[in-house]
Design an enzyme around this catalytic site. Structure first.
Site, mmCIF file in Angstrom:
data_model
loop_
_atom_site.group_PDB
_atom_site.id
_atom_site.type_symbol
_atom_site.label_atom_id
_atom_site.label_comp_id
_atom_site.label_asym_id
_atom_site.label_seq_id
_atom_site.Cartn_x
_atom_site.Cartn_y
_atom_site.Cartn_z
ATOM 1 N N ARG A 3 32.364 -42.486 56.308
ATOM 2 C CA ARG A 3 31.597 -42.199 55.093
ATOM 3 C C ARG A 3 30.489 -41.185 55.383
ATOM 4 O O ARG A 3 30.203 -40.301 54.578
ATOM 5 C CB ARG A 3 31.003 -43.513 54.570
ATOM 6 N N GLU A 63 15.492 -23.452 47.907
ATOM 7 C CA GLU A 63 16.476 -22.688 47.125
ATOM 8 C C GLU A 63 17.661 -23.575 46.743
ATOM 9 O O GLU A 63 18.206 -23.451 45.640
ATOM 10 C CB GLU A 63 16.933 -21.470 47.932
ATOM 11 N N GLU A 70 19.160 -25.654 38.370
ATOM 12 C CA GLU A 70 19.849 -24.717 37.464
ATOM 13 C C GLU A 70 21.188 -25.283 36.993
ATOM 14 O O GLU A 70 21.519 -25.186 35.804
ATOM 15 C CB GLU A 70 20.085 -23.376 38.180
ATOM 16 N N LYS A 88 13.863 -24.585 34.556
ATOM 17 C CA LYS A 88 14.339 -23.509 35.435
ATOM 18 C C LYS A 88 13.177 -22.689 35.994
ATOM 19 O O LYS A 88 13.162 -22.347 37.177
ATOM 20 C CB LYS A 88 15.276 -22.580 34.661
ATOM 21 N N ASP A 89 12.213 -22.385 35.119
ATOM 22 C CA ASP A 89 11.096 -21.545 35.574
ATOM 23 C C ASP A 89 10.225 -22.286 36.587
ATOM 24 O O ASP A 89 9.725 -21.693 37.550
ATOM 25 C CB ASP A 89 10.253 -21.084 34.374
HETATM 26 N N1 LIG Z 1 19.171 -23.112 28.548
HETATM 27 C C1 LIG Z 1 18.091 -22.307 28.580
HETATM 28 N N2 LIG Z 1 17.122 -22.420 27.644
HETATM 29 C C2 LIG Z 1 16.039 -21.635 27.668
HETATM 30 N N3 LIG Z 1 15.789 -20.689 28.593
HETATM 31 C C3 LIG Z 1 16.712 -20.522 29.567
HETATM 32 C C4 LIG Z 1 17.911 -21.313 29.613
HETATM 33 N N4 LIG Z 1 18.627 -20.912 30.689
HETATM 34 C C5 LIG Z 1 17.912 -19.945 31.271
HETATM 35 N N5 LIG Z 1 16.760 -19.698 30.611
HETATM 36 C C6 LIG Z 1 15.718 -18.700 30.965
HETATM 37 O O1 LIG Z 1 16.311 -17.520 31.442
HETATM 38 C C7 LIG Z 1 15.954 -17.302 32.803
HETATM 39 C C8 LIG Z 1 17.143 -16.763 33.543
HETATM 40 O O2 LIG Z 1 18.124 -17.751 33.504
HETATM 41 P P1 LIG Z 1 19.534 -17.557 34.144
HETATM 42 O O3 LIG Z 1 20.334 -18.788 33.889
HETATM 43 O O4 LIG Z 1 20.094 -16.234 33.757
HETATM 44 O O5 LIG Z 1 19.182 -17.394 35.629
HETATM 45 P P2 LIG Z 1 18.688 -18.557 36.555
HETATM 46 O O6 LIG Z 1 19.610 -19.707 36.258
HETATM 47 O O7 LIG Z 1 17.223 -18.809 36.376
HETATM 48 O O8 LIG Z 1 18.863 -17.966 37.993
HETATM 49 P P3 LIG Z 1 19.953 -16.987 38.626
HETATM 50 O O9 LIG Z 1 20.495 -16.071 37.577
HETATM 51 O O10 LIG Z 1 19.169 -16.258 39.673
HETATM 52 O O11 LIG Z 1 20.992 -17.876 39.204
HETATM 53 C C9 LIG Z 1 15.477 -18.685 33.303
HETATM 54 O O12 LIG Z 1 14.600 -18.605 34.386
HETATM 55 C C10 LIG Z 1 14.805 -19.214 32.051
HETATM 56 O O13 LIG Z 1 13.519 -18.623 31.889
#
Ligand SMILES: Nc1ncnc2c1ncn2[C@@H]1O[C@H](COP(=O)(O)OP(=O)(O)OP(=O)(O)O)[C@@H](O)[C@H]1O
Length: 120
Positions: A3, A63, A70, A88-89
């Site tokens: 496991r 990371e 994400e 995400k931010d």
């Molecule tokens: N579901 C969501 N709702 C609102 N804002 C979003 C959403 N998904 C992404 N964002 C915004 O868009 C930005 C870019 O998102 P995106 O998914 O393109 O890239 P990431 O997932 O942050 O990273 P990477 O593209 O580097 O893998 C995010 O940092 C966030 O600010």
């Protein structure tokens, strides 16, 4: 014991997924390899190697966690939502804070060796 090795395999799959899909993860790998090469070239001490290894591990782990956040956000909120953006931010900000600290600590580690190497 089987496991344990199964779980190690899943973790390696996660590492491969993040490396394959995240440009920043590949940049962190390259930066880590360059830092290790510089460490050999400059002859870091044991304690300095320990600090460098910890820095590399913390940046890569941050990371990986960012990638996990994400994935979960994209799964839970395919539509745009202010909380999805905040998640995400904020996760990205955690990586930024750790990467910035790694640059500062890396400079503290390497600059004295570089000064000696170049007779400054
Ligand atoms: N579901 C969501 N709702 C609102 N804002 C979003 C959403 N998904 C992404 N964002 C915004 O868009 C930005 C870019 O998102 P995106 O998914 O393109 O890239 P990431 O997932 O942050 O990273 P990477 O593209 O580097 O893998 C995010 O940092 C966030 O600010």
């Amino acid at each position: 014991m089987r496991r344990f090795w199964q779980n190690v395999g899943f973790a390696v799959e996660g590492l491969r997924y993040a490396t394959r899909t995240q440009r920043h993860m590949r940049i962190h790998w390259i930066a880590s390899a360059l830092a290790a090469a510089a460490g050999f070239w400059l002859g870091l001490t044991g304690l300095e190697w320990a600090v460098l290894a910890l820095l590399i591990a913390v940046v890569l782990a941050a990371e990986l966690l960012n990638t996990a956040v994400e994935c979960v956000v994209d799964l839970a909120s395919p539509q745009r939502h202010p909380l999805a953006k905040a998640a995400k931010d904020t996760a990205a900000a955690a990586v930024l804070v750790i990467a910035a600290a790694a640059v500062v600590i890396g400079a503290i580690l390497f600059l004295p060796h570089l000064a000696v190497k170049f007779g400054l």
